[in-house]
Design an enzyme around this catalytic site. Sequence first.
Site, PDB file in Angstrom:
ATOM      1  CD  GLU A  58       8.031  -0.153   7.304  1.00  0.00           C
ATOM      2  OE1 GLU A  58       7.039  -0.971   6.975  1.00  0.00           O
ATOM      3  OE2 GLU A  58       8.269   0.927   6.916  1.00  0.00           O
ATOM      4  CE  LYS A  92       3.389  -5.786   3.834  1.00  0.00           C
ATOM      5  NZ  LYS A  92       2.833  -4.857   4.636  1.00  0.00           N
ATOM      6  CD  GLU A 118       0.916  -1.654   8.233  1.00  0.00           C
ATOM      7  OE1 GLU A 118       0.699  -0.689   9.150  1.00  0.00           O
ATOM      8  OE2 GLU A 118       1.309  -1.147   7.004  1.00  0.00           O
ATOM      9  CG  ASP A 143      -0.443   0.001   2.546  1.00  0.00           C
ATOM     10  OD1 ASP A 143       0.861  -0.227   2.675  1.00  0.00           O
ATOM     11  OD2 ASP A 143      -1.126  -0.004   3.711  1.00  0.00           O
ATOM     12  CB  SER A 144       4.561   1.680  -0.013  1.00  0.00           C
ATOM     13  OG  SER A 144       4.866   0.429  -0.916  1.00  0.00           O
ATOM     14  CG  ASP A 146       0.450  -4.050   2.218  1.00  0.00           C
ATOM     15  OD1 ASP A 146       0.509  -5.011   2.956  1.00  0.00           O
ATOM     16  OD2 ASP A 146       1.138  -3.074   1.976  1.00  0.00           O
TER      17      ASP A 146
HETATM   18  O1  KIV Z   1       3.555  -1.010   1.578  1.00  0.00           O
HETATM   19  C1  KIV Z   1       4.604  -1.424   1.445  1.00  0.00           C
HETATM   20  O2  KIV Z   1       5.387  -1.297   0.534  1.00  0.00           O
HETATM   21  C2  KIV Z   1       5.273  -2.084   2.655  1.00  0.00           C
HETATM   22  C3  KIV Z   1       6.642  -2.489   2.708  1.00  0.00           C
HETATM   23  C4  KIV Z   1       7.367  -1.369   3.276  1.00  0.00           C
HETATM   24  C5  KIV Z   1       7.115  -3.504   3.550  1.00  0.00           C
HETATM   25  O3  KIV Z   1       4.679  -2.419   3.420  1.00  0.00           O
END
Ligand code: KIV
Length: 268
Positions: A186, A117, A119, A49-50, A88
């Site tokens: 992270e 993934k 968090e 989600d970056s 994500d």
């Molecule tokens: O969203 C993302 O790119 C991430 C990485 C920084 C691990 O979660």
Amino acid sequence: MKKITLNALHAKKHPKEGNPASKISAITAYDALFASIFDPIIDFILVGDSLNMSFNGKPDTLSANMDLMLYHTQAVCQGAKRAFIVADMPYGSYITEKQAVKNALRFYQESLADAVKLEGGVKKAPIIKALVSEGVAVIGHVGLLPQSVRGVGGYKIVGKSAQSAQKVLEDALSVQEAGASLVVLEGVVANVAQEISAKLEIPTIGIGSGAGCDGQILVFSDMLGLFTAFKPKFVRTYLDGAGLIQEALKRYVADIQAGHFPSADESY
Ligand code: KIV
């Protein structure tokens, strides 16, 4: 090209007798074009989600939603056939077990993602358990949590005090216990991340967490020098992407102005 599976990723940490352990290489990708370039070389592609920041110019990841993440995950799956692909789960998409299962299953049903993934540590363990019991492979993410950045007032390195180190260890252990297949660490102080990696059976993937993790991940636009607004300490830039692209564009513009482009060979 043989598809990279969870077993293959685990075998890098726990190789069969006689083989040396090796590190997992991971990178983010958000579209089919870059995914297809990364696919033959990298083990694991995260549709992170970056993308909300590095691709869409937003100040943080919080406004990414399921539709946005699905669109980019579908594009990455179109371009990458070999790498293990992780989608994500965006902020707010895994608050209750029921909601998390519904959203995670969308990734499996509407894309070819291999895992999701999310968090969070101890508090998110029941959510991870619920997903795993529905047959979803889950990658945990502990330490610095970008989706909590507004709530905690910034990006803060984790593990500097004994108490913080203990908490991130407990988070990582509970994510493993809940059934996660791998865990991203992270922004964790290097010696703490190394200790967690040694204690965990599942592989750890570090970002800003030192060399003692079982693998490393970077945001592709950071490591290729495409995103230049700021550079965190942990980023190594392997290419002056923005500089090279602007150089090429300047030559293109100059050729247009001089009437050198297109040439006769480039015309019908
Ligand atoms: O969203 C993302 O790119 C991430 C990485 C920084 C691990 O979660």
